[in-house]
Design an enzyme around this catalytic site. Sequence first.
Site, PDB file in Angstrom:
ATOM      1  N   ARG A  43       2.799 -20.049  -1.734  1.00 24.93           N
ATOM      2  CA  ARG A  43       2.313 -21.424  -1.897  1.00 24.93           C
ATOM      3  C   ARG A  43       2.353 -21.927  -3.336  1.00 24.93           C
ATOM      4  NH1 ARG A  43      -3.173 -21.629   1.352  1.00 24.93           N
ATOM      5  NH2 ARG A  43      -3.384 -19.737   0.136  1.00 24.93           N
ATOM      6  N   LYS A 147       1.661  -3.080   6.098  1.00 21.92           N
ATOM      7  CA  LYS A 147       0.409  -2.662   6.704  1.00 21.92           C
ATOM      8  C   LYS A 147      -0.714  -3.568   6.211  1.00 21.92           C
ATOM      9  CE  LYS A 147      -2.369   0.437   4.996  1.00 21.92           C
ATOM     10  NZ  LYS A 147      -3.163   0.659   3.784  1.00 21.92           N
ATOM     11  N   HIS A 177       4.462   3.197   3.596  1.00 16.19           N
ATOM     12  CA  HIS A 177       5.206   3.641   2.414  1.00 16.19           C
ATOM     13  C   HIS A 177       5.222   5.157   2.263  1.00 16.19           C
ATOM     14  CE1 HIS A 177       1.212   3.622   0.523  1.00 16.19           C
ATOM     15  NE2 HIS A 177       1.716   4.359  -0.448  1.00 16.19           N
ATOM     16  N   LYS A 181       8.409   8.307   0.800  1.00 20.03           N
ATOM     17  CA  LYS A 181       8.261   9.287  -0.291  1.00 20.03           C
ATOM     18  C   LYS A 181       9.260  10.416  -0.073  1.00 20.03           C
ATOM     19  CE  LYS A 181       3.306   8.329  -0.952  1.00 20.03           C
ATOM     20  NZ  LYS A 181       3.148   7.791  -2.301  1.00 20.03           N
ATOM     21  N   ASP A 234      -7.784   2.533   6.597  1.00 25.75           N
ATOM     22  CA  ASP A 234      -6.974   2.430   5.385  1.00 25.75           C
ATOM     23  C   ASP A 234      -5.991   3.601   5.239  1.00 25.75           C
ATOM     24  OD1 ASP A 234      -6.423   1.019   2.916  1.00 25.75           O
ATOM     25  OD2 ASP A 234      -7.341   2.714   1.869  1.00 25.75           O
ATOM     26  N   HIS A 239      -1.088   6.655   7.157  1.00 19.33           N
ATOM     27  CA  HIS A 239      -0.496   7.717   6.334  1.00 19.33           C
ATOM     28  C   HIS A 239      -0.777   9.132   6.867  1.00 19.33           C
ATOM     29  CE1 HIS A 239       0.016   4.244   3.966  1.00 19.33           C
ATOM     30  NE2 HIS A 239      -1.118   4.295   3.289  1.00 19.33           N
ATOM     31  N   LYS A 329     -11.739   8.667  -1.451  1.00 20.15           N
ATOM     32  CA  LYS A 329     -11.621   8.054  -2.783  1.00 20.15           C
ATOM     33  C   LYS A 329     -12.663   8.717  -3.673  1.00 20.15           C
ATOM     34  CE  LYS A 329      -9.403   3.832  -1.610  1.00 20.15           C
ATOM     35  NZ  LYS A 329      -7.977   4.117  -1.717  1.00 20.15           N
TER      36      LYS A 329
END
Length: 484
Positions: A43, A147, A177, A181, A234, A239, A329
């Site tokens: 935009r 994703k 992704h 790898k 997530d 993954h 994390k």
Amino acid sequence: MSDTIVIFGASGDLTSRKLIPALYQLFRKGRLPGDASVVGVSRSSYSHDEWREMLCESTKNFLGNHFDPSSWSKFSQRIFYHPGDVTDSESFNSLRALLSAIEASSGVSRLYYLSTMPQLYAEAIRQLGAAGLADDRDGPRRVIIEKPFGTDFKTAQQLNASIHEVFREDQIYRIDHYLGKETVQNIFALRFANSIFEPLWNRRYVDHVQITVAEEVLVGRRGGYYDESGVLRDMFQNHLLQLLMITAMEPPARYDASLVRDEKVKVLHCIRKMSGGDFAAQTFRGQYDGYLKEKGVPAGSQTATYAAIKLYCDNWRWKDVPFYLRSGKGMSCRTTQIVIQFKQVPHILFGSKTRVPVGNRLVIQVQPAEGIQMHFETKVPDSDMKTRTSTLDFSFQDHSGENDLPDAYQRLLLDAINGDASLFARSDEVELAWGIIDPVIAAWNSPAAPELFSYQTGNWGPVEIGEWMHNQGREWFDVCPVIR
Ligand code: BG6
């Protein structure tokens, strides 16, 4: 045939951090078709030149030494910008006019990359269809979808249905992704280009498998998104389950998109369903101290930033072999690794003179310090018959000379441009993956949810997870990185 890559959501981070640097690297290496054009749509109102200059700066920053002004200047002439709103049909009519001005008059292969807000994917696809931009009579029309693909089974199924109204399944490239790898692709080579591992890759020899994606980073500026998503949506639905599929799948007849994906999907079909008390016994959740103070995180949030899940794959190869998947994390270091823990030797020869030999281990270090490490027992020199664990290391860095491992997006973009969907998720794959994760999310939101343990950042998650594993007669492989 000329090629055009149209990126929707072009002013976003992903475009400047990943997509443009990857396309430029492909151009520099001569892998991008010579006349390929890149068109950014979002935009914001930039001119072509303004956008080129912004991308020049960001690409220079991300690529450092790999940035070369003269090749960039050639590449940037093929970059265009189109201000537009994916909910507005006029934007698609004017996009069509721009595309006919820059593309050859016939034989054009076009790749649309949806990197907008996920809520806009279905609408962007509908608009592409309505504007005639999905019509592939003049050359291939393909679409890459970033994703997250839905937020649960139902929304993923609805999204698949809306996309299928406009594009056939063979035109759709759902990106994860992790599949781009190099070290993930190397698992195919390790398993199916060697004869020594495959005979051992089963319940007779393997005690269990640990798949770990540990991150040092915290949620940072993504608190709002993350709190809705949590570690299961997530990291696990995509993954970790992808890594599990590639580790556990049967060899396909050929390395071909539909055959590879058939075998991956069969793994998901084999995952044993959990019910009742299984969720408390087989799943574990944690939240790092300080998460509740992150911007965008609501007070009292119960969102998990760490999870460990024990899954079983009920088939002849893997029956009763636990697959431990964990991710968090705020961990002590960044590592993605797959540990194949082999069983103990059946009989110990050396009696009380030595410690009990440790079961062999194959560690696939996906990132960083990409490589493979084999753990095996050797005799301690000059001892009676004592043994100790020794290692054999393979490091990609040592073998790739000056070539750094390419970023995942280079491989994935090139595959999509060339129409190879082997490293992309198929509709049934994403839906089945949600079918595995949804019940865990539901159990965690129920009154019978397992305790949410808190943990200090800079460790391997909650301290209680060590005991959880120990009580199962096993230990986590908490070594990072294994190869330096
Ligand atoms: C993304 C997640 O898909 O993967 C992030 O949304 C996570 O939360 C990232 O940090 C990890 O990717 P990588 O390639 O850095 O391991």
